[in-house]
Design a protein around this motif. Structure first.
Motif, PDB file in Angstrom:
ATOM      1  N   GLY A 110       0.764  -1.209   0.026  1.00  0.00           N
ATOM      2  CA  GLY A 110      -0.068   0.293  -0.106  1.00  0.00           C
ATOM      3  C   GLY A 110       1.136   1.287  -0.002  1.00  0.00           C
ATOM      4  N   ALA A 111       2.168   1.734   0.472  1.00  0.00           N
ATOM      5  CA  ALA A 111       2.931   2.578   0.363  1.00  0.00           C
ATOM      6  C   ALA A 111       3.284   2.523  -0.502  1.00  0.00           C
ATOM      7  CB  ALA A 111       3.985   2.056   1.911  1.00  0.00           C
ATOM      8  N   ALA A 112       4.008   1.045  -1.005  1.00  0.00           N
ATOM      9  CA  ALA A 112       4.352   1.409  -2.251  1.00  0.00           C
ATOM     10  C   ALA A 112       3.713   2.011  -3.454  1.00  0.00           C
ATOM     11  CB  ALA A 112       4.893   0.526  -2.588  1.00  0.00           C
ATOM     12  N   GLY A 113       2.702   1.759  -3.553  1.00  0.00           N
ATOM     13  CA  GLY A 113       1.304   2.210  -4.365  1.00  0.00           C
ATOM     14  C   GLY A 113       0.804   3.828  -4.024  1.00  0.00           C
ATOM     15  N   LYS A 114       0.469   3.954  -2.980  1.00  0.00           N
ATOM     16  CA  LYS A 114       0.211   5.180  -2.333  1.00  0.00           C
ATOM     17  C   LYS A 114       1.459   6.493  -2.775  1.00  0.00           C
ATOM     18  CE  LYS A 114       0.954   6.926   1.376  1.00  0.00           C
ATOM     19  NZ  LYS A 114       0.651   6.939   3.084  1.00  0.00           N
ATOM     20  N   ASN A 115       2.572   5.988  -2.357  1.00  0.00           N
ATOM     21  CA  ASN A 115       4.319   6.699  -2.798  1.00  0.00           C
ATOM     22  C   ASN A 115       4.278   6.763  -4.238  1.00  0.00           C
ATOM     23  OD1 ASN A 115       4.353   8.267  -0.191  1.00  0.00           O
ATOM     24  ND2 ASN A 115       4.618   6.254   0.200  1.00  0.00           N
ATOM     25  N   GLN A 116       4.229   6.387  -5.608  1.00  0.00           N
ATOM     26  CA  GLN A 116       4.408   5.516  -6.943  1.00  0.00           C
ATOM     27  C   GLN A 116       6.294   5.297  -6.289  1.00  0.00           C
ATOM     28  OE1 GLN A 116       2.824   9.363  -8.664  1.00  0.00           O
ATOM     29  NE2 GLN A 116       1.312   7.547  -9.098  1.00  0.00           N
ATOM     30  N   LYS A 117       6.629   4.846  -6.074  1.00  0.00           N
ATOM     31  CA  LYS A 117       7.876   3.756  -5.629  1.00  0.00           C
ATOM     32  C   LYS A 117       7.940   2.834  -5.798  1.00  0.00           C
ATOM     33  CE  LYS A 117       9.237   7.740  -4.467  1.00  0.00           C
ATOM     34  NZ  LYS A 117      10.163   8.842  -5.441  1.00  0.00           N
ATOM     35  N   ILE A 118       8.862   2.296  -6.516  1.00  0.00           N
ATOM     36  CA  ILE A 118       9.147   0.386  -6.567  1.00  0.00           C
ATOM     37  C   ILE A 118       9.851   0.444  -5.219  1.00  0.00           C
ATOM     38  CG2 ILE A 118      11.357  -1.059  -7.199  1.00  0.00           C
ATOM     39  CD1 ILE A 118      11.567   0.992  -9.956  1.00  0.00           C
TER      40      ILE A 118
END
Length: 384
Positions: A110-118
């Motif tokens: 969820g954190a990766a998706g929210k922040n658009q990070k790999i």
């Protein structure tokens, strides 16, 4: 030029450091962090790194110059560290296992998706030439539908292995050999053959009475099409002989590489199918080698993704899937029941608290040391 930070400078960190150092034109290591800062300083000196040393990773979160973070700490810390860095706008490469619970995995994704990070999870054995080539052979379907898979994740660790402060407890290590050793081979099984529909498993502790966790487990996986897989996870096998064997309808292939094909005589007994064996062997031999193997290969994969050239081979969803199968093994072995997949959030093993409450405890950990003086470790075969 990408700036890299490494959190945790224990036994696995050299694999990351040496991997990044293979790409000096793409990245540089600018920070090392460990709760024992002297260890981080020793690593910096050994590798001649111009890196700032930290004892607390939260002191690094404000740095805007860090692009990518390798998380090499004990499993129970992975989720919070990864989420904090993702929320701080950093890409994250996290060591296996991804986290200590599926709930934590979902929060990381969820954190990766929210922040658009790999978010990528270390699965370095995918980046071995024999393993990559086996995957490509299976994709040709020359062996036919897979009817049985044998996974031997066989390791050996001495009694003192579990003396290290974070090992040997459900709270800090999150499990035993199934989680922390067989994770490599379970990842490869899922990558090549997909997720089974049901798990039946048993586990024991035969030789490490200084650990709460298992030192051997055996799991049977049922697939919807009727095929089976068996997974042996162990740290009590001398020789550390590791293999994955895929039995197809027409032929058998494996790592280490071996191909055998059979066809039926009139009475149903086998004879060698030389033609099919030759076709499969030629297919394997014609596949090109990958340029970088192991951790270096996966670091190259992540760097290419950051350059926009490809998607990462192992993302958070795949890291979670591996933990899901391992969690199902623990649930089945602890509760003595068949466990259907996928696991739902109402599973008693979905949360870390649920695992601590329901997992089978074998012995009490009675010794705890901060560090070993010897850091040399084994990370599995090269499958040649």
């Amino acid at each position: 030029m990408l700036n890299v930070a490494i959190i945790g400078t224990g036994a696995i960190s050299p694999a990351h450091i040496e991997g990044y150092l293979q790409f000096p034109e793409k990245c540089r290591i600018v920070a090392l962090c460990d709760i024992y800062p002297d260890k981080a300083r020793q690593k910096a000196n050994h590798y001649h790194l111009d890196a700032e040393i930290y004892a607390d990773y939260t002191d690094m979160l404000h740095r805007t110059d860090i692009d990518l973070v390798s998380v090499c700490t004990p499993p129970y810390t992975h989720a919070q560290i990864a989420i904090d860095f993702l929320n701080a706008g950093k890409h994250v490469l996290v060591e296996k296992p991804m986290a200590s619970s599926l709930q934590e995995c979902d929060a990381m994704i969820g954190a990766a998706g929210k922040n658009q990070k790999i978010l990528s999870v270390i699965s370095q054995n995918r980046f071995r030439n024999p393993v990559m080539k086996l995957k490509r052979v299976l994709e040709t379907n020359l062996i036919g539908p897979i009817v049985h898979t044998q996974v031997d994740s066989l390791w050996w660790r001495g009694y003192s292995y579990y003396d290290l402060w974070w090992r040997g407890t459900w709270e800090k290590e999150g499990g035993g050999c199934t989680l922390n050793h067989a994770v490599h081979h379970i990842d490869m099984l899922l990558w090549m053959n997909g997720m089974p529909s049901e798990i039946v498993a048993v586990m024991g502790n035969a030789a490490h009475q200084n650990a709460e966790v298992e030192d051997i487990s055996i799991a049977i996986c049922h697939y919807p099409h009727g095929g089976l897989a068996q997974i042996t996870s162990s740290v009590i096998h001398h020789g550390e002989e590791q293999q994955l064997v895929f039995q197809g309808k027409y032929a058998r292939v494996s790592v280490p590489w071996k191909v055998i094909a059979s066809k039926a005589k009139e009475n149903g007994f086998p004879e060698t199918d030389h033609e099919l064996e030759a076709r499969i062997q030629q297919t394997y031999a014609a596949l090109p080698d990958i340029q970088y193997e192991g951790h270096t290969g996966q670091i190259d994969d992540v760097l290419q993704a950051l350059e926009g050239k490809k998607d990462v081979l192992v993302d958070g969803h795949q890291g979670r899937q591996t933990l899901e199968l391992i969690t199902a093994i623990y649930q089945s072995a602890s509760l003595g029941q068949a466990v259907p997949l996928p696991l739902r959030p109402d599973s008693p093993f979905y949360t870390r608290e649920g695992i601590l409450k329901n997992a089978k405890y074998f012995y009490t950990k009675e010794k705890s040391i901060d560090n070993f003086t010897v850091e040399e470790i084994t990370t599995g075969g090269n499958y040649e």
